[in-house]
Design a protein around this motif. Sequence first.
Motif, PDB file in Angstrom:
ATOM      1  N   ARG A 118       0.822  -1.209   0.000  1.00 22.86           N
ATOM      2  CA  ARG A 118       0.000   0.000   0.000  1.00 22.86           C
ATOM      3  C   ARG A 118       0.858   1.261   0.000  1.00 22.86           C
ATOM      4  O   ARG A 118       0.593   2.204  -0.733  1.00 22.86           O
ATOM      5  CB  ARG A 118      -0.951  -0.002   1.185  1.00 22.86           C
ATOM      6  CG  ARG A 118      -2.072  -0.997   1.043  1.00 22.86           C
ATOM      7  CD  ARG A 118      -3.001  -0.913   2.239  1.00 22.86           C
ATOM      8  NE  ARG A 118      -4.136  -1.786   2.092  1.00 22.86           N
ATOM      9  CZ  ARG A 118      -4.412  -2.778   2.918  1.00 22.86           C
ATOM     10  NH1 ARG A 118      -3.656  -3.008   3.967  1.00 22.86           N
ATOM     11  NH2 ARG A 118      -5.475  -3.525   2.724  1.00 22.86           N
ATOM     12  N   HIS A 126       2.516   1.778  -3.505  1.00 14.48           N
ATOM     13  CA  HIS A 126       1.632   2.337  -4.530  1.00 14.48           C
ATOM     14  C   HIS A 126       1.448   3.835  -4.328  1.00 14.48           C
ATOM     15  O   HIS A 126       1.369   4.597  -5.291  1.00 14.48           O
ATOM     16  CB  HIS A 126       0.274   1.634  -4.528  1.00 14.48           C
ATOM     17  CG  HIS A 126       0.345   0.224  -5.006  1.00 14.48           C
ATOM     18  ND1 HIS A 126       0.867  -0.127  -6.212  1.00 14.48           N
ATOM     19  CD2 HIS A 126      -0.034  -0.931  -4.410  1.00 14.48           C
ATOM     20  CE1 HIS A 126       0.805  -1.436  -6.348  1.00 14.48           C
ATOM     21  NE2 HIS A 126       0.270  -1.944  -5.258  1.00 14.48           N
ATOM     22  N   GLY A 159      -7.479   0.912  -5.781  1.00 15.30           N
ATOM     23  CA  GLY A 159      -6.604   0.498  -4.698  1.00 15.30           C
ATOM     24  C   GLY A 159      -5.855   1.657  -4.068  1.00 15.30           C
ATOM     25  O   GLY A 159      -5.651   1.697  -2.855  1.00 15.30           O
ATOM     26  N   GLU A 190      -8.345   3.624  -1.986  1.00 15.22           N
ATOM     27  CA  GLU A 190      -8.623   2.862  -0.759  1.00 15.22           C
ATOM     28  C   GLU A 190      -7.480   2.999   0.226  1.00 15.22           C
ATOM     29  O   GLU A 190      -7.691   3.172   1.427  1.00 15.22           O
ATOM     30  CB  GLU A 190      -8.872   1.389  -1.113  1.00 15.22           C
ATOM     31  CG  GLU A 190      -9.262   0.529   0.062  1.00 15.22           C
ATOM     32  CD  GLU A 190      -8.068  -0.121   0.754  1.00 15.22           C
ATOM     33  OE1 GLU A 190      -8.197  -0.433   1.947  1.00 15.22           O
ATOM     34  OE2 GLU A 190      -7.007  -0.295   0.128  1.00 15.22           O
TER      35      GLU A 190
END
Length: 74
Positions: free
Chosen positions: A31, A34, A58, A61
């Motif tokens: 996470r 990214h 993603g 999120e």
Amino acid sequence: MPTFTIAEIEQAINVWRNRQASGEDAALCPRARHLANIYGAMIYSHATTIDVSSLSAGQVEAVTTALYQQELPL
């Protein structure tokens, strides 16, 4: 259009760095990695905000979970 600031992206990266340990090679968790890609691009282009519609689901999120939820998923 909704946007995230560069400070919000940085804050989300730090939340994930504190929440999930780096790998053996000291790489960021998925996470954070990214979001680091977005953060680097924003720095390179001198952008202070990024439009939410330009991010993957993603990525959105990862930011919203880090910034707005009390309990973070592992």
